[in-house]
Design an enzyme around this catalytic site. Structure first.
Site, PDB file in Angstrom:
ATOM      1  N   TRP A   4     -23.172  27.345 -49.765  1.00 44.52           N
ATOM      2  CA  TRP A   4     -23.416  26.382 -50.860  1.00 44.52           C
ATOM      3  C   TRP A   4     -23.693  25.003 -50.260  1.00 44.52           C
ATOM      4  O   TRP A   4     -24.619  24.309 -50.682  1.00 44.52           O
ATOM      5  CB  TRP A   4     -22.190  26.336 -51.782  1.00 44.52           C
ATOM      6  CG  TRP A   4     -22.366  25.494 -53.009  1.00 44.52           C
ATOM      7  CD1 TRP A   4     -22.756  25.910 -54.242  1.00 44.52           C
ATOM      8  CD2 TRP A   4     -22.151  24.070 -53.115  1.00 44.52           C
ATOM      9  NE1 TRP A   4     -22.813  24.846 -55.113  1.00 44.52           N
ATOM     10  CE2 TRP A   4     -22.441  23.705 -54.442  1.00 44.52           C
ATOM     11  CE3 TRP A   4     -21.743  23.082 -52.224  1.00 44.52           C
ATOM     12  CZ2 TRP A   4     -22.337  22.392 -54.904  1.00 44.52           C
ATOM     13  CZ3 TRP A   4     -21.647  21.777 -52.680  1.00 44.52           C
ATOM     14  CH2 TRP A   4     -21.941  21.437 -54.003  1.00 44.52           C
ATOM     15  N   SER A  63      -7.819  33.542 -44.659  1.00 43.07           N
ATOM     16  CA  SER A  63      -7.482  34.834 -44.057  1.00 43.07           C
ATOM     17  C   SER A  63      -6.869  34.641 -42.672  1.00 43.07           C
ATOM     18  O   SER A  63      -6.999  33.577 -42.053  1.00 43.07           O
ATOM     19  CB  SER A  63      -8.733  35.715 -43.951  1.00 43.07           C
ATOM     20  OG  SER A  63      -9.541  35.296 -42.861  1.00 43.07           O
ATOM     21  N   GLU A  96     -11.613  48.248 -59.427  1.00 44.54           N
ATOM     22  CA  GLU A  96     -13.060  48.199 -59.618  1.00 44.54           C
ATOM     23  C   GLU A  96     -13.576  46.997 -58.824  1.00 44.54           C
ATOM     24  O   GLU A  96     -13.009  45.909 -58.913  1.00 44.54           O
ATOM     25  CB  GLU A  96     -13.392  48.043 -61.106  1.00 44.54           C
ATOM     26  CG  GLU A  96     -12.863  49.170 -61.974  1.00 44.54           C
ATOM     27  CD  GLU A  96     -13.538  50.512 -61.682  1.00 44.54           C
ATOM     28  OE1 GLU A  96     -14.722  50.521 -61.324  1.00 44.54           O
ATOM     29  OE2 GLU A  96     -12.845  51.547 -61.798  1.00 44.54           O
ATOM     30  N   ASP A 136     -15.883  33.532 -51.735  1.00 42.07           N
ATOM     31  CA  ASP A 136     -16.739  33.359 -50.564  1.00 42.07           C
ATOM     32  C   ASP A 136     -18.025  32.616 -50.935  1.00 42.07           C
ATOM     33  O   ASP A 136     -18.490  32.687 -52.066  1.00 42.07           O
ATOM     34  CB  ASP A 136     -17.072  34.733 -49.974  1.00 42.07           C
ATOM     35  CG  ASP A 136     -17.576  34.638 -48.543  1.00 42.07           C
ATOM     36  OD1 ASP A 136     -17.323  33.603 -47.886  1.00 42.07           O
ATOM     37  OD2 ASP A 136     -18.225  35.590 -48.086  1.00 42.07           O
ATOM     38  N   ARG A 161     -15.906  39.643 -55.650  1.00 46.04           N
ATOM     39  CA  ARG A 161     -16.289  38.906 -54.441  1.00 46.04           C
ATOM     40  C   ARG A 161     -17.547  38.101 -54.754  1.00 46.04           C
ATOM     41  O   ARG A 161     -18.569  38.663 -55.139  1.00 46.04           O
ATOM     42  CB  ARG A 161     -16.554  39.835 -53.260  1.00 46.04           C
ATOM     43  CG  ARG A 161     -16.939  39.026 -52.010  1.00 46.04           C
ATOM     44  CD  ARG A 161     -16.882  39.805 -50.716  1.00 46.04           C
ATOM     45  NE  ARG A 161     -17.055  38.867 -49.607  1.00 46.04           N
ATOM     46  CZ  ARG A 161     -16.536  38.991 -48.401  1.00 46.04           C
ATOM     47  NH1 ARG A 161     -15.794  40.032 -48.114  1.00 46.04           N
ATOM     48  NH2 ARG A 161     -16.743  38.082 -47.462  1.00 46.04           N
ATOM     49  N   ARG A 188     -18.102  43.696 -48.578  1.00 46.34           N
ATOM     50  CA  ARG A 188     -17.027  44.090 -47.658  1.00 46.34           C
ATOM     51  C   ARG A 188     -15.707  43.491 -48.122  1.00 46.34           C
ATOM     52  O   ARG A 188     -15.678  42.562 -48.922  1.00 46.34           O
ATOM     53  CB  ARG A 188     -17.359  43.666 -46.232  1.00 46.34           C
ATOM     54  CG  ARG A 188     -17.617  42.187 -46.041  1.00 46.34           C
ATOM     55  CD  ARG A 188     -17.887  41.850 -44.556  1.00 46.34           C
ATOM     56  NE  ARG A 188     -18.273  40.483 -44.383  1.00 46.34           N
ATOM     57  CZ  ARG A 188     -19.501  40.074 -44.017  1.00 46.34           C
ATOM     58  NH1 ARG A 188     -20.451  40.939 -43.799  1.00 46.34           N
ATOM     59  NH2 ARG A 188     -19.762  38.782 -43.881  1.00 46.34           N
ATOM     60  N   HIS A 214     -16.175  23.441 -49.487  1.00 50.18           N
ATOM     61  CA  HIS A 214     -14.786  23.811 -49.786  1.00 50.18           C
ATOM     62  C   HIS A 214     -14.220  22.902 -50.886  1.00 50.18           C
ATOM     63  O   HIS A 214     -13.475  23.353 -51.745  1.00 50.18           O
ATOM     64  CB  HIS A 214     -13.918  23.713 -48.526  1.00 50.18           C
ATOM     65  CG  HIS A 214     -14.309  24.704 -47.466  1.00 50.18           C
ATOM     66  ND1 HIS A 214     -14.538  26.029 -47.740  1.00 50.18           N
ATOM     67  CD2 HIS A 214     -14.518  24.558 -46.126  1.00 50.18           C
ATOM     68  CE1 HIS A 214     -14.860  26.664 -46.610  1.00 50.18           C
ATOM     69  NE2 HIS A 214     -14.860  25.795 -45.625  1.00 50.18           N
ATOM     70  N   ASN A 268      -9.515  33.490 -40.411  1.00 45.42           N
ATOM     71  CA  ASN A 268     -10.181  32.192 -40.600  1.00 45.42           C
ATOM     72  C   ASN A 268      -9.752  31.133 -39.569  1.00 45.42           C
ATOM     73  O   ASN A 268     -10.394  30.089 -39.451  1.00 45.42           O
ATOM     74  CB  ASN A 268      -9.992  31.665 -42.034  1.00 45.42           C
ATOM     75  CG  ASN A 268     -10.807  32.424 -43.075  1.00 45.42           C
ATOM     76  OD1 ASN A 268     -10.383  32.583 -44.214  1.00 45.42           O
ATOM     77  ND2 ASN A 268     -11.994  32.910 -42.689  1.00 45.42           N
TER      78      ASN A 268
HETATM   79  C1  IPE Z   1     -13.119  36.049 -46.704  1.00 46.25           C
HETATM   80  O1  IPE Z   1     -14.275  35.341 -46.429  1.00 46.25           O
HETATM   81  C2  IPE Z   1     -11.913  35.141 -46.636  1.00 46.25           C
HETATM   82  C3  IPE Z   1     -11.759  34.191 -47.727  1.00 46.25           C
HETATM   83  C4  IPE Z   1     -12.566  34.053 -48.746  1.00 46.25           C
HETATM   84  C5  IPE Z   1     -10.584  33.368 -47.648  1.00 46.25           C
HETATM   85  P1  IPE Z   1     -14.867  35.212 -44.958  1.00 46.25           P
HETATM   86  O2  IPE Z   1     -16.064  34.338 -45.072  1.00 46.25           O
HETATM   87  O3  IPE Z   1     -13.822  34.814 -44.015  1.00 46.25           O
HETATM   88  O4  IPE Z   1     -15.288  36.717 -44.650  1.00 46.25           O
HETATM   89  P2  IPE Z   1     -16.372  37.281 -43.625  1.00 46.25           P
HETATM   90  O5  IPE Z   1     -16.143  36.588 -42.321  1.00 46.25           O
HETATM   91  O6  IPE Z   1     -17.719  36.979 -44.203  1.00 46.25           O
HETATM   92  O7  IPE Z   1     -16.117  38.749 -43.593  1.00 46.25           O
HETATM   93  C1  IPE Z   2     -15.124  30.945 -48.225  1.00 43.27           C
HETATM   94  O1  IPE Z   2     -16.286  30.269 -47.939  1.00 43.27           O
HETATM   95  C2  IPE Z   2     -13.916  30.063 -48.061  1.00 43.27           C
HETATM   96  C3  IPE Z   2     -13.053  30.421 -46.935  1.00 43.27           C
HETATM   97  C4  IPE Z   2     -13.238  31.400 -46.093  1.00 43.27           C
HETATM   98  C5  IPE Z   2     -11.881  29.598 -46.751  1.00 43.27           C
HETATM   99  P1  IPE Z   2     -17.002  30.370 -46.527  1.00 43.27           P
HETATM  100  O2  IPE Z   2     -16.706  29.115 -45.764  1.00 43.27           O
HETATM  101  O3  IPE Z   2     -16.678  31.647 -45.849  1.00 43.27           O
HETATM  102  O4  IPE Z   2     -18.515  30.382 -47.008  1.00 43.27           O
HETATM  103  P2  IPE Z   2     -19.729  31.103 -46.314  1.00 43.27           P
HETATM  104  O5  IPE Z   2     -19.430  32.565 -46.282  1.00 43.27           O
HETATM  105  O6  IPE Z   2     -19.843  30.530 -44.939  1.00 43.27           O
HETATM  106  O7  IPE Z   2     -20.891  30.789 -47.176  1.00 43.27           O
HETATM  107 MG    MG Z   3     -17.634  33.455 -45.851  1.00 48.38          MG
END
Ligand code: IPE
Ligand code: IPE
Ligand code: MG
Length: 235
Positions: A20, A60, A202, A15, A183, A189, A32, A63
């Site tokens: 970033w 997910s 863990e 995540d 994470r 979470r 990404h 997503n």
């Molecule tokens: C979890 O990250 C899913 C992946 C890393 C693929 P999200 O960015 O989707 O999770 P939330 O929305 O912050 O819970």
């Molecule tokens: C995680 O990065 C990658 C995926 C969910 C595919 P995010 O795109 O969720 O990054 P943040 O949480 O917005 O920083």
């Molecule tokens: Mg995210």
């Protein structure tokens, strides 16, 4: 202090790509893209650290709520990643597995992923599990459906449903549960990741954003793991 067994299975919620990119005033997709670089480094590091199973949460079931542009961009990156790394997996004797509802992916991506899984099936040095269109609740429901079908066909009796049997009906059966779940991005979470499998893992959360994750950060997490005392409910 009793020593921990080494990490056999590490699972990672990758995540922080969006944040970033935002910090650098770049489009999310650039985050990404840099995230894919971190994926490559992490796969290499896990080989060096003798981790047998590496599960990466790449997309997910939730997503899909993101913009069409971001979803398409992620699917393209996934497609490119498989294309660019399939030979490397075979060179390094790495098996690719997928966890998730593959049938819900765009057809071209689903086909490419299925082919890569097939072409690496005989590899034995380590397993990379990509969690794609993955949801922990969906996985449990899908397992229940598979079991229900066997009950209806009388291949199974209700009394035979044990935790072991249930686990054998999950997306990737026959592998140990993750020892550590990492994470990045600082959120405490699960976001619907491996709800069944993480029962006694863990959990390590780092503020580091996924594109900045590297071998050094991985080692930091493993060293932290090595200081934990796992009790599994006992003394
Ligand atoms: C979890 O990250 C899913 C992946 C890393 C693929 P999200 O960015 O989707 O999770 P939330 O929305 O912050 O819970
Ligand atoms: C995680 O990065 C990658 C995926 C969910 C595919 P995010 O795109 O969720 O990054 P943040 O949480 O917005 O920083
Ligand atoms: Mg995210």
């Amino acid at each position: 202090m009793a020593e921990n067994k080494p990490v056999r299975h590490a699972a990672i919620i990758m995540d922080g790509n969006g944040r970033w990119a935002e910090k650098r005033l770049l489009p999310h997709l650039e985050g990404h893209r840099r995230g894919v670089e971190a994926v490559k480094k992490t796969i290499e590091a896990s080989r060096e650290l003798n981790i047998e199973y590496l599960t990466l949460y790449a997309f997910s079931t939730e997503n899909w709520k993101r913009s069409q542009e971001e979803v398409d961009g992620l699917m393209n990156l996934l497609d490119e990643f498989i294309e660019a790394n399939l030979d490397e997996f075979n060179r390094n004797n790495i098996k690719l597995a997928v966890s998730g509802r593959v049938s819900g992916l765009p057809e071209s991506v689903g086909r490419k992923v299925a082919r890569a899984v097939e072409l690496t099936a005989g590899n034995t040095a380590g397993t990379l599990i990509l969690a794609l269109n993955y949801g922990g609740r969906a996985e449990i429901v899908d397992a229940a459906v598979k079991i229900g079908r066997k009950l209806l066909k009388n291949e199974l009796q209700p009394e035979e449903i044990t935790e072991e049997l249930f686990a054998r009906n999950l997306y990737v059966p026959g592998i140990p549960d993750p020892d550590i779940m990492i994470r990045t991005g600082g959120e405490f979470r699960l976001s619907n990741f491996l709800l069944w499998e993480l029962s006694y893992s863990e959990i390590y959360v780092t503020e580091v954003l996924w594109p900045d994750f590297d071998k050094g950060e991985f080692i930091r997490a493993i060293e932290w793991f090595n200081r934990r005392k796992r009790r599994f409910g006992g003394r």
